[in-house]
Design an enzyme around this catalytic site. Structure first.
Site, PDB file in Angstrom:
ATOM      1  N   THR A 104      -8.698   4.276   0.122  1.00 22.65           N
ATOM      2  CA  THR A 104      -7.886   3.694   0.865  1.00 22.65           C
ATOM      3  C   THR A 104      -6.375   4.264   0.904  1.00 22.65           C
ATOM      4  O   THR A 104      -5.915   4.603  -0.321  1.00 22.65           O
ATOM      5  CB  THR A 104      -7.912   2.256   0.550  1.00 22.65           C
ATOM      6  N   GLN A 110     -19.098  -1.002   8.026  1.00 28.16           N
ATOM      7  CA  GLN A 110     -18.593  -0.349   9.311  1.00 28.16           C
ATOM      8  C   GLN A 110     -19.263   1.183   8.987  1.00 28.16           C
ATOM      9  O   GLN A 110     -19.946   1.537   9.879  1.00 28.16           O
ATOM     10  CB  GLN A 110     -17.465  -0.389   9.660  1.00 28.16           C
ATOM     11  N   TYR A 126      -5.995  -5.306  -4.574  1.00 21.88           N
ATOM     12  CA  TYR A 126      -7.053  -4.133  -3.815  1.00 21.88           C
ATOM     13  C   TYR A 126      -6.536  -2.658  -4.042  1.00 21.88           C
ATOM     14  O   TYR A 126      -7.398  -1.948  -4.387  1.00 21.88           O
ATOM     15  CB  TYR A 126      -6.937  -4.584  -2.125  1.00 21.88           C
ATOM     16  N   LYS A 133      -8.744   0.063  -6.059  1.00 25.06           N
ATOM     17  CA  LYS A 133      -9.166   1.147  -5.377  1.00 25.06           C
ATOM     18  C   LYS A 133      -8.604   2.587  -5.982  1.00 25.06           C
ATOM     19  O   LYS A 133      -9.170   3.442  -6.392  1.00 25.06           O
ATOM     20  CB  LYS A 133      -9.013   1.228  -4.095  1.00 25.06           C
ATOM     21  N   TRP A 165      -7.264   1.871   8.287  1.00 19.90           N
ATOM     22  CA  TRP A 165      -7.313   1.299   9.720  1.00 19.90           C
ATOM     23  C   TRP A 165      -8.519   1.411  10.381  1.00 19.90           C
ATOM     24  O   TRP A 165      -8.907   1.766  11.473  1.00 19.90           O
ATOM     25  CB  TRP A 165      -6.114   1.426  10.676  1.00 19.90           C
ATOM     26  N   TYR A 224     -14.931  -4.091  -2.039  1.00 19.91           N
ATOM     27  CA  TYR A 224     -14.533  -5.205  -2.188  1.00 19.91           C
ATOM     28  C   TYR A 224     -13.241  -5.000  -1.034  1.00 19.91           C
ATOM     29  O   TYR A 224     -12.003  -4.509  -1.686  1.00 19.91           O
ATOM     30  CB  TYR A 224     -13.968  -6.018  -3.399  1.00 19.91           C
TER      31      TYR A 224
END
Length: 301
Positions: free
Chosen positions: A101, A11, A125, A129, A150, A61
């Site tokens: 994140t 994205q 995850y 990170k 988000w 990932y």
């Protein structure tokens, strides 16, 4: 000036390629088949072949639940790859912008997390990170780590597109209502990455460190879903009720942070970036996915 964007198919990477860069800036965004960022030799060859002014790493990932059983793959891309990139860029004097994140936090705190808040990931995850952040932080002093949350856009799979699809298929939606966060436009995040990368490339004294980049304001997943449905209805889509449920009613392999709200104050202080409200960003996404909002053209006699 050449900028290397990694994760160009995602994205944020897609929006970075569409970004209105200044004249003279060229963006390279090789896909995985062209450049394996988990291979130190491949990275070295890429950097030796072209002199990059900055590197923006959006590759990750991101299959949060799958990571719980695919640990090695998650750590390879989220921790090893940033370590390789940080070392390679430091050796060549290249600044590195790295996207991270909210999952590095446990989500048990109240209010907005500041960048210097202690990390305590509760998922594979999040842990991978957090390790990637540490690798960047320790290997290349000329870095900017941007934590976000988000992320949504007109591209790939994301919450906005899922809600639009489900609202078209179902008569009612049930969505988790006890997780709080800041919806973030990939377009806005990409613009911030670009501005910071250009500043780092041009100014050896540009601010470095860890920052948060999310759109202003916060909501719950249910509140976000309601805004999506209402925005779609204003553009001619179906209007369906959205009922809230607790996280316990929707168990997942990976634990989600109950609080993902991130403070962007340090980003504003360092770079003058003041993200717009998430509602305005959502409107732009819905304009692209559904069409412009319809206006009532009826007039009274």
């Amino acid at each position: 000036m050449d900028i290397l964007v990694l994760g160009g198919a995602g994205q944020v990477g897609t929006e970075l390629q569409a970004h209105a860069w200044p004249e003279g800036v060229r963006v390279d965004a090789p896909d995985r088949s062209a450049l394996d960022i988990t291979d130190p030799e491949a990275i070295a060859r890429a950097f030796d072949a072209k002199s990059y002014a900055a590197v923006i790493n959006t590759a990750a990932y991101t299959a949060v639940d799958k990571a719980e059983s695919d640990v090695v793959a998650a750590w390879r891309l989220n921790a090893l790859a940033p370590a390789i990139l940080a070392e390679a860029t430091r050796h060549r004097g290249i600044p590195l912008v790295h996207v991270s994140t909210d999952y590095v936090f446990d989500g048990d705190g109240a209010g907005d997390y500041e960048p210097d808040a202690p990390v305590n990931p509760r998922s594979v995850y999040g842990a991978s990170k957090a390790a990637g952040e540490m690798a960047v932080r320790t290997a290349n002093p000329r870095h900017a780590i941007l934590r976000t949350a988000w992320v949504v856009s007109p591209h790939r799979g994301n919450f906005v597109k899922t809600m639009l699809r489900l609202a078209a298929e179902r008569d009612a939606l049930t969505v988790v209502d006890d997780q709080h966060g800041c919806p973030t436009s990939a377009t806005d995040l990409a613009a911030a990455c670009a501005q910071i990368a250009l500043r780092l490339a041009a100014d050896a004294d540009a601010p470095t460190g860890t920052f948060h980049c999310v759109n202003a304001g916060s909501t719950t997943w249910r509140g976000f879903a309601q805004a999506i449905v209402a925005g779609s209805a204003a553009r001619g889509g179906r209007s369906v009720p959205v009922t809230g449920i607790p996280t316990s009613a929707y168990p997942t392999p990976a634990r989600r942070p109950a609080n993902s709200r991130l403070s962007t104050a340090s980003l504003t202080a360092a770079y003058g970036l003041a993200p717009r409200p998430w509602q305005a960003a959502l409107d732009d996404i819905l304009d692209r996915l559904v069409g412009p909002a319809q206006t009532n053209t009826e007039t009274r006699a």
